[in-house]
Design an enzyme around this catalytic site. Structure first.
Site, PDB file in Angstrom:
ATOM      1  N   TYR A  63       0.867  -1.174   0.000  1.00 13.27           N
ATOM      2  CA  TYR A  63       0.000   0.000   0.000  1.00 13.27           C
ATOM      3  C   TYR A  63       0.909   1.230   0.000  1.00 13.27           C
ATOM      4  O   TYR A  63       1.553   1.544   0.988  1.00 13.27           O
ATOM      5  CB  TYR A  63      -0.889   0.033   1.239  1.00 13.27           C
ATOM      6  CG  TYR A  63      -1.898  -1.087   1.337  1.00 13.27           C
ATOM      7  CD1 TYR A  63      -2.260  -1.848   0.231  1.00 13.27           C
ATOM      8  CD2 TYR A  63      -2.503  -1.387   2.554  1.00 13.27           C
ATOM      9  CE1 TYR A  63      -3.194  -2.868   0.339  1.00 13.27           C
ATOM     10  CE2 TYR A  63      -3.440  -2.402   2.665  1.00 13.27           C
ATOM     11  CZ  TYR A  63      -3.781  -3.140   1.565  1.00 13.27           C
ATOM     12  OH  TYR A  63      -4.707  -4.150   1.683  1.00 13.27           O
ATOM     13  N   PHE A 213     -14.149  -5.289   0.801  1.00 13.90           N
ATOM     14  CA  PHE A 213     -15.201  -4.696  -0.034  1.00 13.90           C
ATOM     15  C   PHE A 213     -16.589  -4.942   0.572  1.00 13.90           C
ATOM     16  O   PHE A 213     -17.456  -5.539  -0.059  1.00 13.90           O
ATOM     17  CB  PHE A 213     -15.143  -5.232  -1.462  1.00 13.90           C
ATOM     18  CG  PHE A 213     -13.893  -4.898  -2.206  1.00 13.90           C
ATOM     19  CD1 PHE A 213     -13.144  -3.774  -1.880  1.00 13.90           C
ATOM     20  CD2 PHE A 213     -13.456  -5.702  -3.246  1.00 13.90           C
ATOM     21  CE1 PHE A 213     -11.983  -3.455  -2.564  1.00 13.90           C
ATOM     22  CE2 PHE A 213     -12.289  -5.404  -3.940  1.00 13.90           C
ATOM     23  CZ  PHE A 213     -11.558  -4.268  -3.598  1.00 13.90           C
ATOM     24  N   GLY A 217     -19.937  -3.930  -5.296  1.00 12.99           N
ATOM     25  CA  GLY A 217     -20.706  -4.709  -6.233  1.00 12.99           C
ATOM     26  C   GLY A 217     -22.197  -4.495  -6.255  1.00 12.99           C
ATOM     27  O   GLY A 217     -22.929  -5.236  -6.912  1.00 12.99           O
ATOM     28  N   THR A 219     -25.782  -3.052  -7.359  1.00 14.85           N
ATOM     29  CA  THR A 219     -26.477  -2.338  -8.426  1.00 14.85           C
ATOM     30  C   THR A 219     -27.350  -1.280  -7.762  1.00 14.85           C
ATOM     31  O   THR A 219     -27.589  -1.334  -6.557  1.00 14.85           O
ATOM     32  CB  THR A 219     -27.371  -3.304  -9.231  1.00 14.85           C
ATOM     33  OG1 THR A 219     -28.436  -3.737  -8.367  1.00 14.85           O
ATOM     34  CG2 THR A 219     -26.592  -4.502  -9.736  1.00 14.85           C
ATOM     35  N   LEU A 221     -30.507  -0.948  -7.684  1.00 10.41           N
ATOM     36  CA  LEU A 221     -31.643  -1.567  -7.003  1.00 10.41           C
ATOM     37  C   LEU A 221     -31.218  -2.132  -5.656  1.00 10.41           C
ATOM     38  O   LEU A 221     -31.878  -1.936  -4.637  1.00 10.41           O
ATOM     39  CB  LEU A 221     -32.244  -2.685  -7.867  1.00 10.41           C
ATOM     40  CG  LEU A 221     -33.370  -3.498  -7.216  1.00 10.41           C
ATOM     41  CD1 LEU A 221     -34.561  -2.606  -6.913  1.00 10.41           C
ATOM     42  CD2 LEU A 221     -33.801  -4.653  -8.130  1.00 10.41           C
TER      43      LEU A 221
END
Length: 293
Positions: A63, A213, A217, A219, A221
């Site tokens: 990092y 994460f 991911g 969407t 909706l």
């Protein structure tokens, strides 16, 4: 101040750590490359995490590279008793900021030495071997060679405990035949649920699972469903997602990252967020919907 002990603890190596920790990746510059825009702010976030009881920090010398570990050392060294620093090896950064595999015994040894130097340690608490057969997710392939090299570094006393990152169940089994594995770090969140069975298997074996994460991911909706639940509970979507993960399994350890003190406090407040059964049912459906997309 948030009481993160309400989220409980789980064993990581030879220590029980609070289940809400901190991921230091965002302390580097844009793209996790170069220095941060606000150096003083980065120091403040780390010190605030410790002040709030965080005893598990996830980092890596790639990092920056080197930047994040140097900031951790500047902010926290000498380290408070009980703090577990978990680092990651198996990749290196190109001059253009690219992420490249670095699996050879020489690469792994150099990575361990870099982490030791920049963190100011004689031995690393936990080292995760990041598998890079596919940069976008776990991919099958033998990890015997890098695991054997890392186990040798453990025998030399440079590494106390070994974990894995971006791996399949088959690779975990292969690694456990070479050395004890104390944690697995894969992508997992409300929508990305491929590791559901693996989490339960690891829990039964007493191995920590560390999702990265936690909001990735979605969407529109799916994020809309999460936002609706958050609004109902008077919380942020991130707090709800973290609270759901804490309730997913007892071996889940969280390392949400941020470069903001205010955001850090919001994340840690997830430890005190109660999710009613009907709310959990709504959140569970996000993963089902995502699997059908």
């Amino acid at each position: 101040m948030t009481d993160i002990t309400k989220a409980g603890t789980f064993k990581l190596g030879d220590r029980a750590v609070k289940r809400l920790g901190y991921g230091a990746m965002q302390l580097a510059g844009p793209g996790v490359f170069g220095p941060p825009k606000d150096h003083a702010g980065a120091l403040a976030v780390l010190r605030e995490a410790i002040a709030n009881g965080v005893d598990h920090i996830d980092t890596s010398d790639f990092y920056g590279p080197h930047i994040t570990n140097q900031i951790i050392r500047e902010a926290l060294h000498p380290y408070p008793g009980g703090l577990v620093l978990v680092t990651k090896i198996g990749a290196k950064r190109g001059e253009d900021g690219s992420w490249n595999p670095a699996f050879s015994p020489a690469d792994l040894k150099q990575a361990v030495q870099d982490n030791l130097r920049n963190l100011g340690l004689d031995a690393l608490d936990v080292v995760n071997l990041r598998i890079m057969f596919d940069r976008h997710g776990p991919a099958e392939g033998s990890i015997e060679a890098p695991m054997t090299a890392l186990a040798e570094l453990q025998r030399q006393g440079l590494v106390r405990h070994i974990g894995l990152s971006n791996v399949t169940a088959r690779q975990i089994a292969e690694a456990r035949g070479i050395a004890e594995i104390v944690c697995v770090q894969n992508e997992y969140n409300l929508a990305h649920r491929q590791d559901d069975a693996l989490i339960d298997q690891l829990a039964a074996a007493g191995i920590a699972y560390v999702p990265f994460f936690p909001l990735g991911g979605f969407t529109p909706l799916q994020s809309g469903a999460l936002s609706d639940v958050a609004a109902t509970l008077g919380a942020t979507p991130m707090q709800v997602a973290l609270a759901w993960l804490l309730r997913r399994a007892p071996n889940v350890l969280l390392i949400p990252g941020t470069s903001s003190v205010a955001h850090l406090r919001e994340n840690l407040a997830a430890a005190e967020l109660e999710l009613p059964p009907d709310t959990i049912a709504v959140l569970d459906k996000i993963g089902t919907t995502a699997a059908q997309v």
